[in-house]
Design a protein around this motif. Structure first.
Motif: not given
Length: 535
Positions: A91-112
């Motif tokens: 599998a391909v891990p994608a590391s996302l910082s917990a410092h991301l704003a919740p809305g920004t995190l959602e954008v990145l998860l949607r892309r992933l």
């Protein structure tokens, strides 16, 4: 098993190290979030067992080869172990910082569109309180530190058996990491085994003079372990069998100070914002930094005063500071060394740390071009910096057009303004998007740092149709107007300073100031003199 000459496989990294007989101790400023029962110290075989165990969790949660596994949790080195576990399954891990704003995190998860989101209860609770639901963008969610409605907990997946490791093609996607996001939503850079393991970790796994880890070293780091740097750092350092690796997960002195005193480093790498926070506490460090022979600074620009303070804290005869410059998409591009003597020779002249040194021999090339015509500018003339490197990432998840737009032939736009002289030496001026009509943000910030020690950080924000706005962070949030005017009297004209405290500056996971967020907070227009095309 054939012993490898350098780290190649992320999924079996710790197995390979164990097979080579690694005796390195891993010392943690606090226990791992995924295995608190293991305590604050483990060895390499123990880390290998944890990776295999986590791979079993992921397999039990339904992760298969080719899936993406998003990891977003409190900062700790277990980001690396979880990434290895995902890679072990193919599998391909994608590391996302917990410092991301919740809305920004959602954008990145949607892309992933991940098959699994690995997270913790704090992140889910904070996102929910802000009106967001990260779990909605993953097929399944695994919480590593408790239970959450609609999510798996570790008790649900314990006992899962990891299948035999899968090793991807050298040029297939291996890991995803996001860029800093100082000017907006971060990009999701995709790296392969060839780029991040062979090119980056492979380079660090040589016993280079000064830079290479030694058998008697205690190698200490304190940065965002969600950053791709954590993978290359872990593989490159451990491959050289230092006596110990020490991991500090927070810039908070209450955690960092005791860790530095307890596990006295001989080499120390930390993100610049962390070093600035520690700079004024070094009198409390005791013997914590006296053995340091090598300081390493990456991620962001660093002020000369910070370099000077840490070099002076070492009792070594000639401690060295290595400043690296690069990007998440490229890895390091240039480096240079500072000593107490070289800094003293440059004091009172142009800020020494704007001189980035030369491209890494055989691994990177740089040139400066006119931002509008893209034609090379004369040596020593500031222009848009382009690079060529074999470590360039494969692309951006969900933004392939944006990635291709930054590639001109085989040259990649860094988005930075700087010059390259006839000897190849690179001088950094600014990010293109932050460009000023007169002078450069970084140079002004360096000068303020030198002249006003009470200023913890200075951020200069360019404005399209007016003077730039300086924002200064001071411990108590106050600064005498007369003191400021005297300090900047010979600098380019600026607006009156906005004075804040350190905690009021919005930051990324690597401690960089989120300039767009700061503009919005201050009610400044988003437009700058820079075009922002290359961001």
């Amino acid at each position: 098993m054939t012993l490898l000459s350098k780290p190649i496989h992320l999924g079996t990294l710790f197995d390979d190290l164990t097979a080579r007989g690694s005796t390195t101790a891993v010392r943690l400023s606090r226990p791992l979030d995924i295995a608190p029962e293991a305590g604050p110290e483990l060895d390499v075989p123990g880390a290998a067992a944890l990776v295999r165990r986590a791979a079993g969790w992921f397999a039990e949660a339904g992760v298969r080869s080719g899936d993406r596994v998003a990891i977003a949790k409190r900062n700790h080195w277990d980001y690396v172990l979880l990434s290895c576990a995902a890679a072990r399954l193919g599998a391909v891990p994608a590391s996302l910082s917990a410092h991301l704003a919740p809305g920004t995190l959602e954008v990145l998860l949607r892309r992933l569109d991940p098959a699994l989101l690995v997270t913790d209860t704090d992140l889910l609770r904070n996102a929910r309180d802000a009106g967001h639901a990260p779990s909605a963008h993953a097929r399944r969610t695994l919480v590593v530190d408790g239970a959450a409605e609609g999510a798996l907990c570790l008790g649900d997946v314990r006992g899962g058996t990891a299948p035999p490791p899968r090793r991807p093609h050298l040029d297939a996607p291996l890991a995803v990491m996001h860029t800093s996001g100082t000017t907006g939503v971060p990009k999701l850079a995709v790296h392969s085994t060839r780029t991040i393991m062979r090119r980056l970790a492979g380079f660090e796994s040589h016993r280079w003079p000064v830079l290479g880890s030694r058998r008697d070293d205690t190698v200490t780091s304190s940065f965002s372990y969600a950053h791709g740097r954590a993978l290359a750092w872990t593989a490159g350092v451990l491959w050289l069998f230092p006596e110990a690796v020490s991991v500090i997960t927070s810039a908070d002195w209450a955690e960092a100070g005791p860790a530095l005193r307890r596990h006295r480093p001989t080499t120390l790498e930390a993100q610049p914002a962390t070093l600035v926070r520690w700079q004024r506490r070094l009198d409390e460090a005791g013997e914590g930094l006296r053995r340091v022979r090598l300081f390493v600074s990456t991620f962001d620009a660093v002020h000369p005063s910070t370099v000077r303070t840490f070099l002076d804290a070492s009792e070594r005869r000639t401690p060295v500071w290595m400043q690296g410059w690069g990007q998440s998409e490229t890895g390091p591009l240039t480096f240079r060394f500072f000593t107490r003597r070289s800094l003293a020779q440059r004091q009172g002249v142009e800020p020494a740390t704007r001189d980035l040194g030369r491209p890494i021999p055989g691994r990177a090339r740089l040139r400066a071009v006119d931002p509008r015509t893209l034609r090379p500018v004369p040596a020593g003339t500031p222009g848009l910096l382009f690079c060529r490197t074999d470590a360039l990432c494969l692309g951006y998840v969900g933004e392939e057009g944006r990635w291709r737009d930054k590639l001109v032939g085989q040259w990649w736009s860094t988005g930075d303004i700087g010059s390259v002289d006839r000897t190849g030496r690179v001088r950094l001026v600014d990010r293109e998007v932050d460009a000023l009509a007169e002078g450069g943000c970084l140079e002004i910030e360096d000068v303020v740092d030198e002249r006003l020690p009470q200023v913890l950080e200075c951020v200069v924000l360019g404005v399209a149709d007016g003077p730039p706005v300086p924002v200064v962070a001071v411990e108590d949030g106050s600064l005498e107007p007369g003191v400021w005017k005297e300090a900047v009297s010979d600098l380019p004209t600026m607006a009156e300073p906005v004075v804040l405290t350190w905690d009021e500056l919005p930051r990324t996971g690597t401690g960089k100031v989120r300039r767009n967020a700061l503009r919005e907070h201050l009610g400044l227009p988003a437009d700058t003199r820079g075009r922002g095309r290359w961001t």
